[in-house]
Design a protein around this motif. Sequence first.
Motif, PDB file in Angstrom:
ATOM      1  N   GLU A   1       0.745   4.001  -3.025  1.00 40.89           N
ATOM      2  CA  GLU A   1       0.088   5.154  -2.743  1.00 40.89           C
ATOM      3  C   GLU A   1       0.949   6.105  -2.262  1.00 40.89           C
ATOM      4  OE1 GLU A   1      -3.877   4.741  -1.331  1.00 40.89           O
ATOM      5  OE2 GLU A   1      -4.001   2.574  -1.452  1.00 40.89           O
TER       6      GLU A   1
ATOM      7  N   ARG B   1       0.772  -1.098  -0.302  1.00 41.06           N
ATOM      8  CA  ARG B   1       0.245  -0.170   0.142  1.00 41.06           C
ATOM      9  C   ARG B   1       0.745   1.285  -0.009  1.00 41.06           C
ATOM     10  NH1 ARG B   1      -2.167   4.108   2.796  1.00 41.06           N
ATOM     11  NH2 ARG B   1      -1.115   3.715   4.734  1.00 41.06           N
TER      12      ARG B   1
ATOM     13  N   THR C   1      -7.230   2.300   4.806  1.00 36.28           N
ATOM     14  CA  THR C   1      -6.233   1.066   5.213  1.00 36.28           C
ATOM     15  C   THR C   1      -6.797   0.095   5.611  1.00 36.28           C
ATOM     16  OG1 THR C   1      -6.164   2.109   7.479  1.00 36.28           O
ATOM     17  CG2 THR C   1      -4.580   2.802   5.721  1.00 36.28           C
TER      18      THR C   1
ATOM     19  N   TYR D   1      -4.810  -4.409  -5.611  1.00 35.64           N
ATOM     20  CA  TYR D   1      -4.375  -3.338  -6.690  1.00 35.64           C
ATOM     21  C   TYR D   1      -4.255  -3.993  -8.079  1.00 35.64           C
ATOM     22  CZ  TYR D   1      -3.300  -0.675  -2.529  1.00 35.64           C
ATOM     23  OH  TYR D   1      -3.479   0.210  -1.484  1.00 35.64           O
TER      24      TYR D   1
ATOM     25  N   SER E   1      -7.177  -5.787   3.263  1.00 34.94           N
ATOM     26  CA  SER E   1      -6.060  -6.384   2.270  1.00 34.94           C
ATOM     27  C   SER E   1      -6.652  -5.958   0.721  1.00 34.94           C
ATOM     28  CB  SER E   1      -5.826  -7.617   2.626  1.00 34.94           C
ATOM     29  OG  SER E   1      -5.267  -7.796   3.801  1.00 34.94           O
TER      30      SER E   1
ATOM     31  N   ARG F   1      -2.065  -8.335  -3.828  1.00 34.36           N
ATOM     32  CA  ARG F   1      -2.475  -7.840  -2.710  1.00 34.36           C
ATOM     33  C   ARG F   1      -1.633  -8.399  -1.566  1.00 34.36           C
ATOM     34  NH1 ARG F   1      -7.931 -10.827  -0.384  1.00 34.36           N
ATOM     35  NH2 ARG F   1      -7.365 -13.187  -0.874  1.00 34.36           N
TER      36      ARG F   1
ATOM     37  N   ARG G   1      -6.670   0.619  -7.094  1.00 36.70           N
ATOM     38  CA  ARG G   1      -7.360  -0.306  -6.020  1.00 36.70           C
ATOM     39  C   ARG G   1      -8.915  -0.761  -6.806  1.00 36.70           C
ATOM     40  NH1 ARG G   1      -6.309   1.471   0.054  1.00 36.70           N
ATOM     41  NH2 ARG G   1      -8.578   0.628   0.420  1.00 36.70           N
TER      42      ARG G   1
END
Length: 304
Positions: A22, A18, A41, A47, A44, A67, A31
Motif C-alpha cells: 500500500e 501492508r 491497519t 492480500y 491482519s 498475510r 485486500r
Amino acid sequence: METGSRPIESFDGGFDLRTTLESGQSYLWRREDGRMYQEATNGSPWYYTVLPETVTETNEPEVIRVRQTDERLEWESSSPKAYARLEHLLRLDDDLDSIVEATPDDPLVDSAYEAHRGLRLVRDPPFGCLISFICSAQMRVGRIHRMQTALADAYGETVGFDGNEYSAYPTPDSLAQATEAELRELSLGYRAPYVQRTAEMVAAAEAHPNEAAEFEYEAARESLTRFVGVGDKVADCVLLFSLGYLEAVPLDTWIQSAIEEHYPDCERGSYTETSRAIRAQFGGTYAGYAQTYVFHHLRTGDGA
C-alpha cells in the motif's frame, strides 16, 4: 491448495507486507476486506493477486493470497510454486540491511528508512505494471487502484479458489478488444485510448515491455516510451517496479517536491539531467529504494 509460512525474521532486513503493498508502487494486489489504500491497519488482512495465464508456466491463472500475522508471513495459493512466486513478486530475497547501508547518509532518506523499515520494492508482471502506471497520471493512489480492479473485473479471467471467485489482471489480448468508450465507462478518462492502443501493441507483438530489459538503464527507459501514454516518469515506474532496475528514480510530484525542498542542486532543467542528479544523491545502485521510501514517507505525511 499450496499453503505455508515463514518467520519475518528470516528475511534480511525484515518485511512489512501492508507498507509494501500500500505504498503506491503496485496496483495489482487487493485486500480481501476491500479496504486497500484506506489507511486501515486493524487486524491482519489477506492480500491477493491473480497472475494471468500469460505469466505462468502452467498457462493457467494463479491465485496467491498472503498475510502477515504474529511475526510470520502466511500464504495460500493455487500455484504449485507459491513461495517462489512470492519471493519474486515481493523481492523477499533482497537484503534490506545491505541496501540501507549502501545508501549515503541523508536526513530525509534516513528518516524514511527508520519510519517504514520492512518496505520492499515489488516486481509486478510487466504488462499489468505498464497499464497501471499509464492510468496513474494526475491520480491519487486509491483511484489508480480502483481503476485496475475495474479492469480486472471487466476483462480478466475469473478464477475459482477456495470457494471464492477472483479476477485475474487482463491479458493484452483481452484488453486490446476493449473499445475506448468501454474503457471510459470504467473512469479511465483521457487515458482510455492510451490503454487500448498500448494493449493492441503488445497483443499484436509490435512491442512488449519485457524488451526494455535488454538495455542499459537510460536506453531501457527510452525503449518504454514507445508505448502510447508513456513518458519518462511512467517508464521509470515500470523499470523500478517490474523490470528490476533498482537505480531508477521516477520523478513524480512527491519526488519533485523533495528536490525543491531538500535537494535544489539536483534540479537541472530536464528530466534526464535531474534524474541523473537525484540518482547520484540517493547513491546510484539502490536509488530506487530510497525513492520509494521517500515517496511513501512524504505521501503519508510522515516526512512533513
